[in-house]
Scaffold this active site. Structure first.
Site, mmCIF file in Angstrom:
data_model
loop_
_atom_site.group_PDB
_atom_site.id
_atom_site.type_symbol
_atom_site.label_atom_id
_atom_site.label_comp_id
_atom_site.label_asym_id
_atom_site.label_seq_id
_atom_site.Cartn_x
_atom_site.Cartn_y
_atom_site.Cartn_z
ATOM 1 N N HIS A 191 0.905 -1.159 0.100
ATOM 2 C CA HIS A 191 0.065 0.032 -0.072
ATOM 3 C C HIS A 191 0.751 1.248 -0.040
ATOM 4 O O HIS A 191 1.980 1.244 0.518
ATOM 5 C CB HIS A 191 -0.913 -0.010 1.510
ATOM 6 C CG HIS A 191 -0.342 -0.096 2.530
ATOM 7 N ND1 HIS A 191 0.242 1.084 3.181
ATOM 8 C CD2 HIS A 191 0.089 -1.185 3.421
ATOM 9 C CE1 HIS A 191 1.164 0.725 4.048
ATOM 10 N NE2 HIS A 191 0.770 -0.603 4.484
ATOM 11 N N ARG A 232 -5.802 1.190 4.492
ATOM 12 C CA ARG A 232 -4.343 1.536 3.673
ATOM 13 C C ARG A 232 -4.334 0.645 2.278
ATOM 14 O O ARG A 232 -3.731 1.286 1.578
ATOM 15 C CB ARG A 232 -3.338 1.640 4.635
ATOM 16 C CG ARG A 232 -2.808 0.483 5.292
ATOM 17 C CD ARG A 232 -1.883 0.770 6.123
ATOM 18 N NE ARG A 232 -1.316 -0.407 7.108
ATOM 19 C CZ ARG A 232 -1.757 -0.984 8.107
ATOM 20 N NH1 ARG A 232 -2.730 -0.647 8.494
ATOM 21 N NH2 ARG A 232 -1.098 -2.110 8.519
ATOM 22 N N GLU A 288 -1.502 -7.079 7.321
ATOM 23 C CA GLU A 288 -0.146 -7.132 8.205
ATOM 24 C C GLU A 288 0.012 -7.839 9.295
ATOM 25 O O GLU A 288 -0.920 -8.479 9.979
ATOM 26 C CB GLU A 288 -0.081 -5.462 8.322
ATOM 27 C CG GLU A 288 1.241 -5.084 9.048
ATOM 28 C CD GLU A 288 2.411 -5.627 8.050
ATOM 29 O OE1 GLU A 288 2.861 -6.659 7.686
ATOM 30 O OE2 GLU A 288 3.328 -4.580 7.670
ATOM 31 N N HIS A 316 0.711 -5.569 2.539
ATOM 32 C CA HIS A 316 1.476 -4.989 3.454
ATOM 33 C C HIS A 316 3.027 -5.521 3.319
ATOM 34 O O HIS A 316 3.266 -6.670 2.897
ATOM 35 C CB HIS A 316 0.794 -5.254 4.712
ATOM 36 C CG HIS A 316 -0.545 -4.824 4.868
ATOM 37 N ND1 HIS A 316 -0.841 -3.507 5.352
ATOM 38 C CD2 HIS A 316 -1.803 -5.427 4.711
ATOM 39 C CE1 HIS A 316 -2.106 -3.327 5.083
ATOM 40 N NE2 HIS A 316 -2.515 -4.515 4.727
#
Length: 246
Positions: A8, A59, A86, A180
């Protein structure tokens, strides 16, 4: 077939140099521009997208939506999967990385950030940062993490990856994953067949497409970041230095 891995764009907590993990923070203005850059690079390389998967975290989903709008991928076809989230940074989530390095020492923070199988300090069950208190994660079909090592992330990602890679092998085209740093490092470790020690030094920058090209037997035959090499090194250095005391 191509598989594009995209971290991202810069998030609000990337900018503040905080451990983010499963904390749901948005993109900065620079992060939005990085997402636009990624879409434009794919367009420039004439890489059309057949499937797009992303995590549940805003995100990543916002980045996926921006890229989709540029390359002409229907946002209604974006697939979301929690296993792409993540790495969960446990009790470190929300702490500034440099301040944490000053308090505990850079070596300890490096172990927490980059060792393969040592997790950060775990969250307590009643900690308000526990993912069970987030409505977004209430329907997850697995055990909610309270602090993960990269090894834990790979184990968490494994069921998704087995399904996903079989699916893209059966569906010709180019496939994009927007996720991520650590969920993508887990995939890179698998694709590049890296050892537990080798993956420690891999730095994935925000907002730069990483393109893997496969032959007809689904072996990797090429790998490239869609950015100038000097700019890539600068962005990777930023990632590498985040856990150092100021």
């Amino acid at each position: 077939m191509k598989l594009i891995l995209l971290r991202h764009g810069e998030s609000e907590w990337n900018l503040l140099n905080k451990f983010t993990g499963w904390t749901d923070v948005g993109l900065t203005e620079n992060g939005i521009n990085e997402a636009k850059f990624s879409g434009e690079q794919l367009l420039k390389k004439n890489i059309s997208i057949s499937t797009l998967y992303t995590s549940l975290l805003i995100r990543a989903t916002h980045t996926a939506e921006i890229v989709s709008s540029i390359v002409g991928f229907n946002t209604n076809d974006i697939q979301y999967h929690w296993r792409l989230n993540e790495r969960h940074y446990g009790a470190l989530q929300g702490l500034n990385k440099s301040e944490t390095a000053t308090k505990y020492g850079e070596d300890q923070v490096h172990v927490w950030r980059r060792s393969y199988d040592i997790p950060p300090p775990l969250l307590l069950e009643d900690d308000e940062r526990h993912p069970k208190f987030n409505e977004k994660f209430k329907d997850i079909d697995g055990e909610l993490p309270i602090g993960e090592s990269l090894k834990n992330v790979i184990e968490r990602l494994s069921p998704f990856w087995k399904y996903y890679f079989k699916n893209i092998k059966d569906n010709p085209g180019n496939h994009l994953i927007v996720a991520h740093s650590n969920s993508l490092r887990a995939i890179v470790k698998i694709l590049d067949q890296l050892s537990d020690q080798e993956i420690v030094s891999v730095n994935i920058p925000t907002g730069v497409p990483l393109v893997y090209t496969f032959d007809s037997n689904f072996n990797v035959i090429d790998k490239e970041y869609l950015i100038d090499e000097n700019k890539l090194k600068e962005k990777q250095a930023v990632v590498a230095n985040q856990g150092k005391a100021k």
